[in-house]
Design a protein around this motif. Structure first.
Motif, PDB file in Angstrom:
ATOM      1  N   ALA A 125     -21.052 135.110 127.427  1.00  0.00           N
ATOM      2  CA  ALA A 125     -20.725 136.514 127.687  1.00  0.00           C
ATOM      3  C   ALA A 125     -21.955 137.400 127.647  1.00  0.00           C
ATOM      4  N   GLY A 126     -23.105 136.836 127.283  1.00  0.00           N
ATOM      5  CA  GLY A 126     -24.359 137.573 127.340  1.00  0.00           C
ATOM      6  C   GLY A 126     -24.923 138.009 126.008  1.00  0.00           C
ATOM      7  N   ALA A 127     -24.163 137.875 124.913  1.00  0.00           N
ATOM      8  CA  ALA A 127     -24.654 138.304 123.610  1.00  0.00           C
ATOM      9  C   ALA A 127     -25.503 137.216 122.963  1.00  0.00           C
ATOM     10  N   ASP A 128     -26.376 137.620 122.046  1.00  0.00           N
ATOM     11  CA  ASP A 128     -27.130 136.677 121.229  1.00  0.00           C
ATOM     12  C   ASP A 128     -26.278 136.290 120.020  1.00  0.00           C
TER      13      ASP A 128
ATOM     14  N   VAL B 112     -25.834 141.436 119.203  1.00  0.00           N
ATOM     15  CA  VAL B 112     -26.033 140.306 118.299  1.00  0.00           C
ATOM     16  C   VAL B 112     -24.726 140.057 117.556  1.00  0.00           C
ATOM     17  N   ILE B 113     -24.216 138.844 117.691  1.00  0.00           N
ATOM     18  CA  ILE B 113     -22.957 138.448 117.071  1.00  0.00           C
ATOM     19  C   ILE B 113     -23.224 137.321 116.082  1.00  0.00           C
ATOM     20  N   VAL B 114     -22.569 137.360 114.932  1.00  0.00           N
ATOM     21  CA  VAL B 114     -22.662 136.283 113.952  1.00  0.00           C
ATOM     22  C   VAL B 114     -21.430 135.400 114.076  1.00  0.00           C
TER      23      VAL B 114
ATOM     24  N   ASP C 181     -32.473 129.741 125.740  1.00  0.00           N
ATOM     25  CA  ASP C 181     -33.693 130.544 125.840  1.00  0.00           C
ATOM     26  C   ASP C 181     -33.864 131.502 124.656  1.00  0.00           C
ATOM     27  N   GLY C 182     -33.714 130.971 123.437  1.00  0.00           N
ATOM     28  CA  GLY C 182     -33.972 131.778 122.245  1.00  0.00           C
ATOM     29  C   GLY C 182     -32.873 132.728 121.849  1.00  0.00           C
ATOM     30  N   ARG C 183     -31.719 132.675 122.518  1.00  0.00           N
ATOM     31  CA  ARG C 183     -30.638 133.616 122.194  1.00  0.00           C
ATOM     32  C   ARG C 183     -29.707 133.100 121.104  1.00  0.00           C
ATOM     33  N   LEU C 184     -29.913 131.869 120.651  1.00  0.00           N
ATOM     34  CA  LEU C 184     -29.103 131.299 119.583  1.00  0.00           C
ATOM     35  C   LEU C 184     -30.003 130.943 118.410  1.00  0.00           C
ATOM     36  N   ALA C 185     -29.688 131.489 117.227  1.00  0.00           N
ATOM     37  CA  ALA C 185     -30.459 131.214 116.012  1.00  0.00           C
ATOM     38  C   ALA C 185     -29.572 130.464 115.024  1.00  0.00           C
TER      39      ALA C 185
ATOM     40  N   GLY D  36     -31.252 144.750 110.145  1.00  0.00           N
ATOM     41  CA  GLY D  36     -30.308 143.946 109.387  1.00  0.00           C
ATOM     42  C   GLY D  36     -28.863 144.272 109.694  1.00  0.00           C
ATOM     43  N   ARG D  37     -28.609 144.774 110.895  1.00  0.00           N
ATOM     44  CA  ARG D  37     -27.241 145.115 111.306  1.00  0.00           C
ATOM     45  C   ARG D  37     -26.886 144.349 112.572  1.00  0.00           C
ATOM     46  N   VAL D  38     -25.592 144.041 112.723  1.00  0.00           N
ATOM     47  CA  VAL D  38     -25.133 143.279 113.890  1.00  0.00           C
ATOM     48  C   VAL D  38     -23.927 143.960 114.519  1.00  0.00           C
ATOM     49  N   ASP D  39     -23.575 143.506 115.733  1.00  0.00           N
ATOM     50  CA  ASP D  39     -22.512 144.133 116.506  1.00  0.00           C
ATOM     51  C   ASP D  39     -21.151 143.470 116.312  1.00  0.00           C
ATOM     52  N   GLY D  40     -21.152 142.253 115.793  1.00  0.00           N
ATOM     53  CA  GLY D  40     -19.883 141.577 115.602  1.00  0.00           C
ATOM     54  C   GLY D  40     -20.020 140.370 114.699  1.00  0.00           C
ATOM     55  N   ILE D  41     -18.924 140.006 114.055  1.00  0.00           N
ATOM     56  CA  ILE D  41     -18.881 138.837 113.184  1.00  0.00           C
ATOM     57  C   ILE D  41     -17.561 138.126 113.412  1.00  0.00           C
TER      58      ILE D  41
END
Length: 348
Positions: A56-59, A38-40, A81-85, A107-112
């Motif tokens: 690249a496959g990340a949400d 999950v990337i912000v 398909d729901g991968r973008l919020a 509440g944690r993500v993999d990248g910003i």
């Protein structure tokens, strides 16, 4: 993300370039998005970074304070398909947004990634009031809410106006500009961009070797102040430290020295090795919460030629360690500036 994040050294601020992601390859290399992550994207803009991250496959959690940008994000989300919020909001509220949107991940993500500044869509649309090259209402609000640039130039005390233009706009003739604005607004309030640009131009002047419009720095200062851009950046950096997982990547693209100074200071401070003092044995040493890249990355000559607005871009990045987030409230902004909350009812 668009091409419209120009610095004061860019002679084409407000020009026609649109929708060209700046330093896209370098951002993707530093962000390294992977399927299942999950990337912000804290500054969605026209979605250039978000599209590449999704591909690249990340949400992606896409944040933008501009309702027009969020409308674009919602349209883009239909194809993923729901991968973008998409989230309408400020990236300074990143912690609250992530804790809500990534609740399943604690509440944690993999990248910003943050692309700091004004977008080309905002610059190129005269009705937004950002550009001194096109006439429009003197607005400059990214979200459309709160005091406008017209409110600031017509109501802010001259001493405060001097600080806004001098500190945030880095205009050497800020005193003369502020006094000229004060004198003119007593006769007639400012409502249009070219009207204000004309008054500033008469004061600052333009030499034969000047690469930028004489109104550039003053407009920059007003835009940063109206949108609290440096405060938003400082809050986002602190929030990123709190919501990134160990190994999470923080990538920031900035476009002028004020933004870059805040980012550089934050990463340098957070990546410094822990150090205590034998003279202060009761004080816990600061923890190393990031491993920072050694140097800023800029645009290649080829990219700068293709997209002039990339010329002033700087990318800085860091990787989150497993150390707990700092609890100290660092002052990353600039002291001595007025507050929009204290904007007086009259301009004198």
């Amino acid at each position: 993300m668009t091409a419209g994040h120009g610095g004061i050294d860019d002679p084409v601020v407000g020009g026609p370039a649109r929708h060209i992601p700046v330093l896209l390859a370098e951002v993707l290399e530093a962000l390294a998005p992977k399927p299942g992550e999950v990337i912000v994207d804290g500054t969605f803009g026209a979605g250039g970074y978000t599209r590449a991250i999704l591909d690249a496959g990340a949400d992606v959690i896409a944040i933008d304070r501009d309702p027009a940008a969020i409308a674009t994000a919602r349209g883009l989300a239909e194809g993923y398909d729901g991968r973008l919020a998409p989230v309408e909001g400020r990236f300074g509220d990143l912690q609250r947004i992530v804790e809500t949107q990534a609740e399943a991940a604690g509440g944690r993500v993999d990248g910003i990634v943050l692309d700091v500044g004004v977008s080309s869509m905002q610059l190129d649309e005269a009705e937004r009031g950002f550009s001194f090259q096109k006439d429009g209402p003197l607005d400059m609000r990214m979200s459309g809410a709160g005091p406008s640039a017209a409110d600031v130039v017509n109501r802010l005390k001259v001493g405060d106006l001097l600080r806004v233009i001098g500190i945030l706009g880095e205009e050497k003739q800020a005193g003369r500009v502020a006094r000229a604005i004060e004198a003119r607004r007593l006769e007639q309030p400012f409502t249009r961009t070219l009207d204000l640009a004309g008054v500033i131009g008469k004061v600052v002047g333009r030499g034969p070797k000047d690469k930028i419009d004489p109104a550039t720095r003053s407009f920059q200062g007003l835009r940063i102040f109206v949108n609290d851009e440096l405060g938003e950046l400082a809050r986002a950096l602190v929030a990123a430290e709190r919501v990134l997982k160990p190994g999470g990547r923080l990538v920031i693209v900035s476009f002028h020295s004020l933004e870059d100074r805040i980012v550089k200071r934050f990463l340098r401070d957070r990546s410094s090795p822990p150090s205590g003092s034998r003279h202060l044995p009761d004080m816990a040493p600061a923890t190393q919460t990031f491993v920072a890249r050694n140097r800023a990355v800029g645009a290649t000559d080829a990219e700068a030629e293709r997209n002039p607005r990339a010329r002033s871009a700087k990318l800085r990045a860091g990787i989150r360690t497993a150390e707990p987030a700092r609890q100290d409230a660092d002052e990353l902004g600039f002291a001595g500036l007025p507050s929009l909350a204290d904007l007086p009812d009259t301009g004198v």
